[in-house]
Motif scaffolding. Structure first.
Motif, PDB file in Angstrom:
ATOM      1  N   LEU A 150      18.367 -57.462  58.497  1.00  0.00           N
ATOM      2  CA  LEU A 150      19.604 -57.873  59.136  1.00  0.00           C
ATOM      3  C   LEU A 150      19.912 -59.321  58.810  1.00  0.00           C
ATOM      4  CD1 LEU A 150      18.988 -56.201  62.610  1.00  0.00           C
ATOM      5  CD2 LEU A 150      20.203 -55.253  60.637  1.00  0.00           C
ATOM      6  N   ALA A 151      21.147 -59.724  59.118  1.00  0.00           N
ATOM      7  CA  ALA A 151      21.549 -61.100  58.860  1.00  0.00           C
ATOM      8  C   ALA A 151      20.736 -62.059  59.712  1.00  0.00           C
ATOM      9  CB  ALA A 151      23.037 -61.260  59.174  1.00  0.00           C
ATOM     10  N   ALA A 152      20.498 -63.248  59.150  1.00  0.00           N
ATOM     11  CA  ALA A 152      19.798 -64.287  59.898  1.00  0.00           C
ATOM     12  C   ALA A 152      20.631 -64.677  61.109  1.00  0.00           C
ATOM     13  CB  ALA A 152      19.573 -65.501  59.004  1.00  0.00           C
ATOM     14  N   GLY A 153      19.956 -65.171  62.160  1.00  0.00           N
ATOM     15  CA  GLY A 153      20.636 -65.523  63.401  1.00  0.00           C
ATOM     16  C   GLY A 153      21.438 -66.800  63.271  1.00  0.00           C
ATOM     17  N   CYS A 154      21.459 -67.605  64.326  1.00  0.00           N
ATOM     18  CA  CYS A 154      22.217 -68.853  64.293  1.00  0.00           C
ATOM     19  C   CYS A 154      21.607 -69.837  65.283  1.00  0.00           C
ATOM     20  CB  CYS A 154      23.689 -68.612  64.624  1.00  0.00           C
ATOM     21  SG  CYS A 154      23.991 -68.050  66.331  1.00  0.00           S
ATOM     22  N   GLU A 160      15.441 -75.375  59.797  1.00  0.00           N
ATOM     23  CA  GLU A 160      14.488 -75.094  58.722  1.00  0.00           C
ATOM     24  C   GLU A 160      13.935 -73.679  58.824  1.00  0.00           C
ATOM     25  OE1 GLU A 160      13.878 -76.954  56.048  1.00  0.00           O
ATOM     26  OE2 GLU A 160      15.376 -78.365  56.800  1.00  0.00           O
ATOM     27  N   ALA A 161      13.631 -73.237  60.026  1.00  0.00           N
ATOM     28  CA  ALA A 161      13.135 -71.871  60.197  1.00  0.00           C
ATOM     29  C   ALA A 161      14.221 -70.859  59.834  1.00  0.00           C
ATOM     30  CB  ALA A 161      12.677 -71.664  61.637  1.00  0.00           C
ATOM     31  N   LEU A 218      18.447 -70.242  45.267  1.00  0.00           N
ATOM     32  CA  LEU A 218      17.448 -70.299  46.338  1.00  0.00           C
ATOM     33  C   LEU A 218      16.820 -71.685  46.424  1.00  0.00           C
ATOM     34  CD1 LEU A 218      15.770 -66.813  45.831  1.00  0.00           C
ATOM     35  CD2 LEU A 218      17.387 -67.469  47.630  1.00  0.00           C
ATOM     36  N   GLN A 219      16.633 -72.325  45.292  1.00  0.00           N
ATOM     37  CA  GLN A 219      16.102 -73.693  45.293  1.00  0.00           C
ATOM     38  C   GLN A 219      17.108 -74.657  45.930  1.00  0.00           C
ATOM     39  OE1 GLN A 219      15.205 -74.138  41.088  1.00  0.00           O
ATOM     40  NE2 GLN A 219      13.034 -73.720  41.417  1.00  0.00           N
ATOM     41  N   ALA A 220      18.390 -74.435  45.655  1.00  0.00           N
ATOM     42  CA  ALA A 220      19.428 -75.271  46.268  1.00  0.00           C
ATOM     43  C   ALA A 220      19.439 -75.071  47.779  1.00  0.00           C
ATOM     44  CB  ALA A 220      20.793 -74.936  45.673  1.00  0.00           C
ATOM     45  N   LEU A 221      19.269 -73.837  48.224  1.00  0.00           N
ATOM     46  CA  LEU A 221      19.196 -73.550  49.656  1.00  0.00           C
ATOM     47  C   LEU A 221      18.012 -74.273  50.287  1.00  0.00           C
ATOM     48  CD1 LEU A 221      19.927 -72.027  52.258  1.00  0.00           C
ATOM     49  CD2 LEU A 221      18.636 -70.055  51.362  1.00  0.00           C
ATOM     50  N   ALA A 222      16.871 -74.218  49.634  1.00  0.00           N
ATOM     51  CA  ALA A 222      15.666 -74.864  50.170  1.00  0.00           C
ATOM     52  C   ALA A 222      15.848 -76.373  50.311  1.00  0.00           C
ATOM     53  CB  ALA A 222      14.472 -74.555  49.275  1.00  0.00           C
ATOM     54  N   ALA A 223      16.692 -76.948  49.451  1.00  0.00           N
ATOM     55  CA  ALA A 223      16.885 -78.404  49.453  1.00  0.00           C
ATOM     56  C   ALA A 223      17.937 -78.869  50.461  1.00  0.00           C
ATOM     57  CB  ALA A 223      17.278 -78.872  48.057  1.00  0.00           C
ATOM     58  N   THR A 224      18.625 -77.939  51.108  1.00  0.00           N
ATOM     59  CA  THR A 224      19.699 -78.333  52.027  1.00  0.00           C
ATOM     60  C   THR A 224      19.151 -79.041  53.266  1.00  0.00           C
ATOM     61  OG1 THR A 224      19.683 -76.159  53.103  1.00  0.00           O
ATOM     62  CG2 THR A 224      21.276 -76.499  51.324  1.00  0.00           C
TER      63      THR A 224
END
Length: 266
Positions: A21-25, A33-34, A53-59
């Motif tokens: 399912l979609a991630a929460g909020c 971070e979680a 995915l690397q760009a997401l991790a760096a946000t």
């Protein structure tokens, strides 16, 4: 009338597991971070590759974006005040000059998409002052933060996925700067729309929203795909006026575009 079925039952019937399912909020930076780890799994399922995915991790949690999202006062102004604040008279004057200098370019866009120069120039002027300021916020962090934020998660989710796919394509990078809500380029496309409606306006083989030709051609394509009728009017009550709402939902914005466009095309 079809009976309502609890979501848990639907999941069992269709074999949907919780992690799919979609991630929460969340409403603060504390859980960001979680949440990113959850969203990374969702993004991967949506087809985002390693660069995205690397760009997401760096946000990072974009606090300034959240503040801006809670403080959008200008759209509550009267039409007159909105037009003064946005410098409409200056946009019209500069817009006429820009059209005269690049008439062949704007004519080519109207032939291809049916959207007249005045509308495109008005959008360009309204959004970034003709490219004078395209934003100083990290696009990926901004749009990912808005997806995490509970206020409008569902609206921004496809745009976050879009931003990560644009990174995969090389259209933007993890460090690309844009507006507070993640809008990018000359006409401030939200990333999901950039991914779907972007076109190569200068024929160099890539779509770059920080290139004026690509951005304006993409804007014309977006309006056409949203129902713009070539040769029809765009003033209030005319067929294309409703399409202006597809660009921006604020009534004062739509009214301003209609006024500026016709005066630029004058």
């Amino acid at each position: 009338m079809r009976a309502f079925r609890p979501f848990a039952v639907v999941c069992l019937v269709f074999g949907l597991a919780g992690p799919a399912l979609a991630a929460g909020c969340g409403n603060s930076a504390a859980g960001f971070e979680a949440w990113k780890a959850e969203f990374a799994a969702e993004a991967k399922r949506a087809g985002v590759k390693r660069p995205g995915l690397q760009a997401l991790a760096a946000t990072r949690y974009a606090k300034s974006t959240i503040i801006a999202d809670r403080n959008q006062k200008s759209f509550k102004y009267s039409l007159d005040k909105f037009m003064k604040v946005r410098g409409v008279n200056t946009i019209i004057a500069q817009g006429r000059k820009r059209k005269a200098r690049s008439l062949a370019f704007y004519d080519s866009l109207e032939r291809a998409y049916g959207v007249p120069a005045g509308v495109l120039i008005a959008i360009h002027g309204m959004e970034t002052g003709f490219g004078g300021f395209m934003g100083d916020s990290n696009v990926v962090s901004a749009i990912v933060t808005l997806t995490y934020d509970c206020r409008r998660s569902d609206f921004f989710r496809p745009h976050a996925i879009g931003a990560l796919k644009l990174v995969d394509r090389g259209s933007i990078s993890a460090g690309t700067k844009g507006a507070k809500h993640g809008e990018l380029g000359h006409t401030q496309f939200l990333p999901g729309n950039a991914l779907k409606y972007g076109v190569d306006g200068n024929g160099d083989g890539r779509i770059d929203f920080y290139n004026q030709a690509d951005a304006l051609a993409s804007t014309a394509n977006y309006l056409r795909q949203k129902g713009w009728k070539p040769g029809q009017g765009y003033q209030k009550g005319q067929p294309n006026y409703r399409v202006l709402k597809e660009w921006n939902a604020a009534t004062v914005y739509q009214q301003s575009l209609a006024i500026m466009g016709v005066k630029i095309d004058g």
